[in-house]
Design a protein around this motif. Sequence first.
Motif, PDB file in Angstrom:
ATOM      1  N   ARG A  75     -10.605   7.792 -45.820  1.00  0.00           N
ATOM      2  CA  ARG A  75      -9.470   8.175 -44.973  1.00  0.00           C
ATOM      3  C   ARG A  75      -9.539   9.660 -44.658  1.00  0.00           C
ATOM      4  O   ARG A  75      -9.496  10.495 -45.568  1.00  0.00           O
ATOM      5  N   PRO A 114      -8.467  12.848 -41.505  1.00  0.00           N
ATOM      6  CA  PRO A 114      -7.577  13.154 -40.378  1.00  0.00           C
ATOM      7  C   PRO A 114      -8.136  12.547 -39.087  1.00  0.00           C
ATOM      8  O   PRO A 114      -9.286  12.777 -38.731  1.00  0.00           O
ATOM      9  N   LYS A 120      -3.839  10.369 -41.395  1.00  0.00           N
ATOM     10  CA  LYS A 120      -4.910  10.235 -42.390  1.00  0.00           C
ATOM     11  C   LYS A 120      -5.232   8.764 -42.510  1.00  0.00           C
ATOM     12  O   LYS A 120      -4.429   7.985 -43.045  1.00  0.00           O
ATOM     13  N   GLU A 127      -0.261  13.425 -40.705  1.00  0.00           N
ATOM     14  CA  GLU A 127      -0.827  14.456 -41.570  1.00  0.00           C
ATOM     15  C   GLU A 127       0.151  15.620 -41.671  1.00  0.00           C
ATOM     16  O   GLU A 127       0.704  16.073 -40.667  1.00  0.00           O
ATOM     17  N   GLN A 128       0.361  16.101 -42.876  1.00  0.00           N
ATOM     18  CA  GLN A 128       1.254  17.236 -43.073  1.00  0.00           C
ATOM     19  C   GLN A 128       0.507  18.525 -42.748  1.00  0.00           C
ATOM     20  O   GLN A 128      -0.593  18.756 -43.238  1.00  0.00           O
ATOM     21  N   THR A 129       1.104  19.339 -41.888  1.00  0.00           N
ATOM     22  CA  THR A 129       0.491  20.627 -41.548  1.00  0.00           C
ATOM     23  C   THR A 129       1.207  21.728 -42.309  1.00  0.00           C
ATOM     24  O   THR A 129       2.439  21.733 -42.412  1.00  0.00           O
TER      25      THR A 129
END
Length: 321
Positions: A166, A168, A205, A315-317
């Motif tokens: 997995r 991005p 992800k 996805e956490q930025t």
Amino acid sequence: MAPIASVLSEDTLKHFTEGLYQLFRGQTAIAYDGSLTIAGGGEHQVAFNLWQAECNTTPNEVYLSFSSLRERISLEQAKDGLQSDLARSARISLLGEMTASIAHEVNQPLGTIVASAEAGLRWLFRDEPDIAEVKLLLERIAKNGKRAADVITTMRAMASNKKSERLPTDINSVIEEAVLLLRTDFAKRQVTLRLELSPILPLVKADKTQILQVIVNLALNAAQAMSDGQAWNRTLCIRTRQCATDIMVDVEDSGPGIDPHVRERLFDSFFSTKETGIGMGLAICRSVIEAHGSWIELQSTPHLGARFSFGLPAEQTHTNG
């Protein structure tokens, strides 16, 4: 404490200490997985159980037991392997259903390449070669060569047996790859495709090959339902949107809808409404999405079509400052 600490890994010792603290604060039992250092070095995965004796017998005595996780880990690995093999078999089956369409998607650009090359040679062998015309033909050859290569690359990804990973992923690009494989099949079935892809979405992800399999499966099922039924307006819409922290994908058709009695079993393994179906496509779709920590749902109205939706965590930025 010293003998115990000497065989516990750092993380396991931390859990052990926290477990003791919880026991003395009144909790009756603690269970967790950890590792023991074995003779000669190395570690062995074990399940720990901590509990305290009842106060009316031997107060303040704490008991520790542990059992090997080797068998459980082996079973989990075997299960993951079987699920991976089953998913790959389903992808191969999907490619088999689309053989004619995929062949057309490859043959069409190859035919254009051959025709353009022959035309280019004629322009070059003229008394006054037209270099500008040859340049245009070469650009057409390059464009169609890339188109054929993209189809083959997507096919290889679908047929691959690589370990799940997995990363991005741009969900819109995955949908565009799915369309490469499905475009000819849609044309043959007289299905109009509408893409409503949100232009600004965070990455997700995901295992790209597995999500590609889900989208192809849902879209192909929708196209087949519309062409097999009496739908006069055969429109398939694939939509992406953001909903809170999830990226949603909708696959919506204008077909006959799904019988309420069928809906109850639609995601069951080995259940199929097709005469030649093995009934694993939607079951695998659900297992793939659930393995990504999300869900897949169906909304359907008789004679007005069906919509399958699934979400993937964005996805956490992280930003500085």
